[in-house]
Enzyme design. Structure first.
Site: not given
Length: 492
Positions: A185, A261, A296, A395
């Site tokens: 996906k 991850e 990231c 983040e």
């Protein structure tokens, strides 16, 4: 004009899902796929419903049995993957345009980095197939004990929007090389390039049904896929909060392994004896601004020795000022757009909270308008923050650098080690002993010394500590996670 420039209106976007080797229209929730660079609607795409998810998983299980993919002579699988990699290289221009049209990836970066790395990862994992070994275990003389490795079966893979094609390939290629089937996906906002990559795999000889692509929302397609009882393993890349939900969903139909991850808030620890402050400034500015800050592993926390802090920040700011905001289909663009209004709203909300908690804007900040209609944010430097400031803890996923200074080694190490995230980090010093101590002290899956960011070597594994997840991408470890281990013991 840059040689990679193209007209996004002339790009033919492939539509639908890929199931059983054929494109199938989506029948689920409709997503407006918009071009981040100008906000224009590229297409309204229907994602995969739970019914199509079931169909794809059923096809995958059937293909594993009927094709003999897992039992195929290893070098035969290798030959298919080599042909696949060659086809990706041959379609580089097409793939670069598909990727750049609806993502935040600038076409020149896709053409020079993402496409070659996508091909190389397929090639690398193809070459690993016949080099994964088992073991003969020490035991008493009338016994014989071995370890063998076997594929899990059907792997559910979920990949993000920020580097769509490459991050999807980092799941597809090793899982297939290990002998599994894959149902992917991709992000519903960036499905097109990886759909074509998968079709090229079929052209190279992948069995029909061994690889399916199911665009769709996380709530509908992703949940149905992870919860499906026919899925044997789940590999996810995305945010920490979504990763936690994926783990919960994976347990609803019986326990299955999960690799994650997730996000990061990575430090760049700079000592006064760094080899070259100009080089460090270039690395930091590039890391913070790449992809519009939507990376990231971006080194968005500058932890710098106080004696060189002002001059380093000044040099970083100068490089940020040279960033050129523009559309992703212009190869000269160096500052990409923010992916969506929702992401811009989140970024601005976190920055407001950071300033309310005491952060000072040392440079930049605010929206910028290059006259395209997309959402762009000026590269920003913040200072004066306590350890619990949102700009230090959260983040942000935008081109924002949080600066903290230190006086001695121990203080620097304390600031560099984040309480929640542990994806990556950088250390800059001439002192090898100091570099090793710092690299060991930073609790992160990857620490770069006197450089920053992954290079093009496919054999270097990357993955997180803490809330940045577990399980490795890249390298042999990226393949081994898709294999389970069996002990076969004989009594002689």
């Amino acid at each position: 004009m840059h040689g990679d420039n193209f007209d996004p209106d002339r790009v033919d976007l492939p539509s639908g899902c890929l199931i059983g080797g054929e494109r199938v229209p989506g029948d689920g929730t409709v997503t407006e796929v918009r071009r981040p660079s100008d906000g224009k609607l590229a297409r309204a795409e229907a994602g995969a419903s739970a019914s199509l998810v079931d169909r794809a998983v059923t096809e995958a299980r059937h293909s594993l049995k009927s094709s003999g993919w897992a039992e195929m002579e290893p070098r035969q699988r290798m030959a298919i993957m080599r042909r696949w990699a060659d086809l990706v290289d041959a379609h580089a221009d097409e793939l670069a345009q598909l990727e750049a049209t609806v993502s935040v990836r600038v076409v020149s970066s896709v053409r020079l980095r993402d496409v070659p790395m996508t091909a190389e990862m397929i090639r690398f994992y193809g070459e690993c197939i016949d080099k994964i070994e088992g073991a003969v275990l020490a035991t008493r003389g009338n016994r014989f004990s071995t370890l063998v490795r076997e594929p899990y079966g059907v792997v559910a893979a979920i990949s993000p929007w920020n580097t769509p094609m490459l991050l999807a390939t980092l799941k597809i290629a090793p899982a297939l090389a290990a002998g599994n089937a894959v149902v992917l996906k991709p992000s519903e906002f960036t499905p097109y390039a990886i759909l074509r990559v998968a079709e090229l795999g079929l052209q190279a000889g992948l069995p029909r049904g061994i690889l399916s692509i199911l665009p769709g929302t996380g709530a509908e397609t992703g949940t149905a896929l992870v919860r499906h009882p026919g899925v044997d393993y789940v590999a996810f890349t995305g945010s920490a909060s979504t990763g936690a939900r994926v783990m919960c969903d994976a347990a609803t139909s019986g326990l299955k392994p999960v690799s994650l991850e997730l996000g990061g808030k990575s430090p760049q620890l700079v000592f006064a004896d760094a080899p070259d402050l100009d080089a460090v400034a270039t690395l930091v500015a590039a890391s913070v601004c790449a992809n519009g800050g939507q990376v990231c592993f971006a080194g968005t926390r500058l932890v710098v020795e106080a004696s060189v802090a002002d001059q380093l920040v000044e040099r970083i700011a100068a490089r940020m000022d040279r960033m050129q905001a523009g559309p992703t289909w212009d190869g000269a663009t160096t500052l990409a757009p923010i992916v969506s209004p929702a992401q811009m709203k989140r970024l601005e909300s976190l920055l407001d909270a950071a300033e309310a908690a005491g952060a000072r804007r040392l440079h930049g900040g605010g929206r910028i308008d290059p006259g395209l209609g997309g959402l762009f944010y000026a590269p920003t430097i913040l200072g004066g923050m306590a350890d619990d400031n949102p700009a230090v803890r959260e983040e942000l996923f935008g081109p924002v650098l949080a600066v903290q200074t230190f006086q001695d080694l121990e203080q620097g190490l304390r600031l560099a080690d984040h309480p929640s995230y542990g994806l990556a980090g950088g250390v800059h010093t001439r002192d090898i002993a100091k570099a090793l101590k710092a690299a060991r002290a930073i609790q992160a899956g990857t620490v770069w010394v006197n450089h920053y960011g992954p290079n093009t070597d496919p054999n270097q594994p990357m993955g997180g500590y803490k809330q940045s997840g577990f399980g490795k991408d890249f390298g042999v470890m990226g393949l081994e996670k898709f294999l389970k281990t069996k002990n076969i013991a004989f009594q002689i």
